[in-house]
Design a protein around this motif. Structure first.
Motif, PDB file in Angstrom:
ATOM      1  N   LEU A 600      33.634   4.814   5.229  1.00 60.14           N
ATOM      2  CA  LEU A 600      35.044   4.887   5.590  1.00 60.14           C
ATOM      3  C   LEU A 600      35.148   5.538   6.962  1.00 60.14           C
ATOM      4  CD1 LEU A 600      36.781   6.007   2.260  1.00 60.14           C
ATOM      5  CD2 LEU A 600      36.317   3.694   3.110  1.00 60.14           C
ATOM      6  N   PHE A 601      36.038   5.016   7.793  1.00 63.56           N
ATOM      7  CA  PHE A 601      36.220   5.540   9.139  1.00 63.56           C
ATOM      8  C   PHE A 601      37.191   6.716   9.119  1.00 63.56           C
ATOM      9  CE2 PHE A 601      35.054   1.095   9.590  1.00 63.56           C
ATOM     10  CZ  PHE A 601      34.049   1.160  10.540  1.00 63.56           C
ATOM     11  N   SER A 602      37.030   7.613  10.095  1.00 69.69           N
ATOM     12  CA  SER A 602      37.976   8.725  10.220  1.00 69.69           C
ATOM     13  C   SER A 602      39.371   8.161  10.452  1.00 69.69           C
ATOM     14  CB  SER A 602      37.569   9.629  11.393  1.00 69.69           C
ATOM     15  OG  SER A 602      36.316  10.224  11.152  1.00 69.69           O
ATOM     16  N   GLY A 603      40.314   8.558   9.649  1.00 68.80           N
ATOM     17  CA  GLY A 603      41.671   8.026   9.723  1.00 68.80           C
ATOM     18  C   GLY A 603      42.312   8.114   8.358  1.00 68.80           C
ATOM     19  N   THR A 604      43.419   7.428   8.180  1.00 65.99           N
ATOM     20  CA  THR A 604      44.132   7.471   6.907  1.00 65.99           C
ATOM     21  C   THR A 604      43.588   6.426   5.949  1.00 65.99           C
ATOM     22  OG1 THR A 604      45.808   5.861   7.624  1.00 65.99           O
ATOM     23  CG2 THR A 604      46.215   8.196   8.146  1.00 65.99           C
ATOM     24  N   VAL A 605      43.986   6.565   4.689  1.00 68.41           N
ATOM     25  CA  VAL A 605      43.605   5.575   3.675  1.00 68.41           C
ATOM     26  C   VAL A 605      44.154   4.201   4.068  1.00 68.41           C
ATOM     27  CG1 VAL A 605      43.862   4.909   1.262  1.00 68.41           C
ATOM     28  CG2 VAL A 605      43.533   7.324   1.863  1.00 68.41           C
ATOM     29  N   ARG A 606      45.414   4.178   4.542  1.00 71.81           N
ATOM     30  CA  ARG A 606      46.035   2.912   4.945  1.00 71.81           C
ATOM     31  C   ARG A 606      45.221   2.235   6.051  1.00 71.81           C
ATOM     32  NH1 ARG A 606      50.529   4.682   5.679  1.00 71.81           N
ATOM     33  NH2 ARG A 606      51.825   3.734   4.062  1.00 71.81           N
TER      34      ARG A 606
END
Length: 765
Positions: A600-606
């Motif tokens: 998963l990339f750094s950022g929000t779930v969306r």
């Protein structure tokens, strides 16, 4: 691979004479062998389309017929490697060689000899392998190229670097050329100022009464009513204003230069980094995996910055110094050849020291670069695995290791500083000796009234113009060495030929899902296949389960299907179209994949769910999350779909990350779905949630699922069993059980393990 070596004349002549008796026999390949009877030699193994010749010092030691021979192979022995073949039913050592760059070359010849041995007599000779596999070693220094590149950082021609950089500056050349205009004006002013200073000193500041009584009278007559232009104070004032005007023009040009350089510098750095990053994106997966993340980050950030600083800042200054030095020497010769002679005497010695120092310091800079890179590799590796480090209590060990790498870098930097601090006094010693002579010679001539004080100052001004560039040129080797070291690392990437390329007019087809694999053979090294002669048919909408022991080629198979690599032999068809004819974008945009190790990339779930479809609406995101059984846990997060997942999703559990990855695949809406151990290492409850999500996702899609837990493949239409890179079994679950082969043994082993676990739980209860 460049197998065709140039043999010495004597060896070449003896071989040509031997070939005269052959019928249509021609030389195909030539490789060196290095050992014979326990001694180092310089021999050659020559491969024709019919025979193998072993030649040493103009003598053919052995001739082997390829036809009728078999079991060609290479083996690593104690301190050397051997090339073997079974000849007349007996395994024979054809030659020995030093292991290193020769081993992969002879390994390629294993495949070549097998082809030649099986080739019918009336079939044309195969295409030379050097046209198929690129050489990995520099033919000049024998150091290895970076994989996929034909650039050697040690032998790179400096002029080629500058030419390539010039080609990259298109659109910025006007802004980058302006500093050279400023440098030209600065050179003009630099040579004009000593003339003005001499004029001020001799005419205005030190007038002689016996030759200029009128001028002295005007100086003393403060109430002179003559025309203002002849008043010496006013005239001197105009001269000072002229000097101020020159200084203001220089400063205005300097401000303009700085502003233009700021623009050109930023754009050049952005262009270079973008170009490098874009090139990295086009490289094959194998090329990227052969380099560490820290290495690539260093090249994109650090090395491009060094290149930008040298081209934008230092190169114009070097141009100025190179022009100034010879011009100042010419003027000194015109003024006084004795002084000019003593000025240039130290120059050859200084240049000799600088040139010898240049090559030496360039090697030191390479070692310092490598030490810094190793330190950055370690830092990146440890920070990525910090959880493992802490779990095993290895903090002190890793600190000591980092200190060791950091000390190595510090020592290399210290060595360069020590060398520089030793070389520089040698250069200044020669220069100072010349300066002291000029002080004595020119000063004695002033005392005897043979030259004026202004001329004395002018000599020293032009002497400083000569020695100023010389001092700067002494620093140039270090600057150029740093620049060339970084440039070679950047061009290793930019010049690398991508292994996976689209054809000139690739097809953008809408995939239905039929997959056909015909005699596919692939090896990460072409001479060592991981998959061999794989044949497979999958109909649109079917689910294929792939099983096999670790290392059997399961993941390699899906990598080939996604065209992360290209098969060495055979073909892969999707909807009867070779995937090499389909554009990579069209192919991968219609294939979805869920891996065991979810990233998963750094950022929000969306943002992570939207990654495969950046412009998806919130409704689509929520619907994808529902299908993946992820919506319920997402809405319970502190900020719901706006919750930051952290680097690699560390704030989520493994099952939660996996369901977000499934939602990412759902919103992608792929026609072909690949599941690579998607439910491994999860608890039973989480596995059921994810399996339900996968069942929804795989409906009406062509699905290829790899799994060690055979229970997850119960819905598969067909099962493929791989063993040592070959298709061992293929069929339905019932058919493979009836065979009682590899699949049967795997099923029985897992059932027995499950019964043991249940029994232990019962006893515990």
């Amino acid at each position: 691979m460049e197998l065709l070596y140039k043999m010495p004349g004597r060896d070449s002549e003896i071989l040509e004479k031997s070939l005269d008796g052959g019928k249509n026999e021609k030389i195909m390949y030539c490789l060196p062998f290095n050992m014979l009877g326990g001694k180092f030699v310089k021999g050659f193994t020559v491969f024709t389309d019919k025979k193998i010749y072993k030649i040493l010092d103009g003598v053919i030691l052995n001739i082997y017929d390829i036809k009728g021979s078999s079991d060609f192979k290479t083996e690593v022995m104690y301190g050397s490697g051997g090339f073997y073949a079974k000849i007349n039913g007996k395994t024979t050592l054809i030659c020995q060689f030093v292991v290193g760059r020769n081993l992969p070359r002879y390994a390629v010849m294993v495949k070549a000899c097998e082809i030649l041995a099986e080739k019918p007599d009336d079939e044309d000779s195969p295409e030379p392998l050097e046209n198929k596999t690129p050489e990995k070693f520099c033919p000049v220094c024998s150091r290895p190229f970076l994989y996929g590149s034909e650039i050697c950082p040690f032998c790179m021609k400096k002029l080629d670097v500058y030419k390539k950089l010039w080609a990259m500056t298109k659109g910025l050349r006007l802004a980058m050329f302006f500093p050279f205009i400023v440098a030209g004006i600065a050179i003009l002013v630099q040579f004009l100022m000593p003339v003005l200073q001499r004029h001020i000193t001799d005419v205005w500041l030190a007038p002689r009464a016996e030759t200029n009584e009128t001028l002295n009278k005007l100086f003393q007559d403060q109430t002179s009513t003559g025309f203002w232009g002849f008043n010496p104070l006013i005239g001197f004032g105009w001269l000072v204003l002229f000097l101020v005007l020159i200084d203001l023009i220089q400063r205005a040009l300097g401000v303009s230069e700085a502003r233009l350089l700021a623009i050109a510098s930023g754009k050049f750095l952005m262009m270079l980094r973008t170009l490098l990053y874009e090139k990295i994106q086009t490289l094959s997966l194998s090329s990227i995996q052969r380099r560490s993340t820290g290495d690539l980050m260093t090249r994109v950030s650090h090395d491009t910055g060094i290149m930008q600083h040298f081209i934008i800042r230092e190169f114009p200054n070097i141009f100025r110094q190179i022009i100034s030095l010879p011009l100042a020497v010419i003027i000194l010769f015109a003024m006084n050849w004795v002084i000019a002679l003593f000025v240039i005497i130290p120059i050859p010695f200084a240049i000799f020291i600088i040139t010898r120092f240049w090559g030496f310091i360039h090697g030191k800079n390479k070692r310092m670069w490598m030490a810094r890179t190793r330190m950055q590799y370690l830092l990146q590796d440890i920070l990525n695995g910090i959880r493992v480090v802490k779990s095993f209590g290895q903090e002190d060990k890793e600190i000591a290791k980092f200190n060791s790498f950091s000390l190595e870098f510090s020592n290399q930097s210290e060595r360069i500083s020590r060398i520089w601090s030793t070389v520089w006094p040698l250069i200044t010693t020669f220069i100072n000796g010349s300066v002291y002579f000029i002080i004595w010679y020119a000063g004695s001539r002033v005392i005897r009234n043979q030259i004026t004080l202004g001329e004395y100052n002018q000599y020293f001004a032009y002497t400083n113009i000569v020695y100023g560039p010389l001092v700067a040129l002494a620093n140039i080797p270090n600057s150029i060495s740093n620049f060339l070291t970084s440039a070679s690392k950047v061009f290793e990437i930019l010049e690398e030929t991508p292994e996976i390329l689209d054809i000139d007019l690739p097809l953008d087809i809408k995939i239905e899902g039929d997959i056909s694999i015909n005699k596919a053979t692939f090896g990460y090294q072409s001479y060592n296949p991981v998959l061999e002669s794989v044949n497979l048919e999958i109909k649109a909408g079917e689910m294929l389960g792939v099983v096999g022991h670790s290392g059997s080629g399961k993941t390699t198979l899906i990598n080939l299907l996604m065209r992360l690599y290209d098969v060495n032999e055979g073909e892969i068809l999707i909807d009867s179209v070779n995937i090499k004819d389909i554009s990579q974008e069209a192919l991968r945009s219609q294939i979805g994949i869920v891996l065991q190790e979810t990233h998963l990339f750094s950022g929000t779930v969306r943002e992570n769910i939207r990654y495969s479809k950046p412009f998806a609406s919130d409704e689509e995101v929520i619907e994808a999350a529902r299908i993946a059984n992820a919506h319920d846990f997402i809405v319970n997060l502190p900020e719901g779909y706006n919750t930051l997942v952290g680097e690699k999703g560390y704030s989520m559990s493994g099952g939660e990350r996996q369901r977000v990855a499934i939602a990412r695949a759902v919103i992608h809406n792929p026609r072909i779905l690949i599941l690579d151990e998607a439910t491994a290492s999860l608890d039973t409850e989480t596995e059921k949630l994810i399996q339900d999500a996968l069942n929804k996702l795989s409906a009406n899609r062509t699905t290829i699922a790899i799994a060690h837990r055979l229970s997850t493949l119960r819905n598969a239409d067909k099962l493929l069993v791989l063993d040592k890179g070959k298709v061992a079994e293929y069929g339905t679950h019932s058919e493979l059980l009836d065979l009682k082969g590899i699949y049967y043994k795997l099923v029985m082993a897992q059932r027995e393990m499950a019964h043991q676990i249940v029994g232990e739980d019962g006893e515990a209860g």
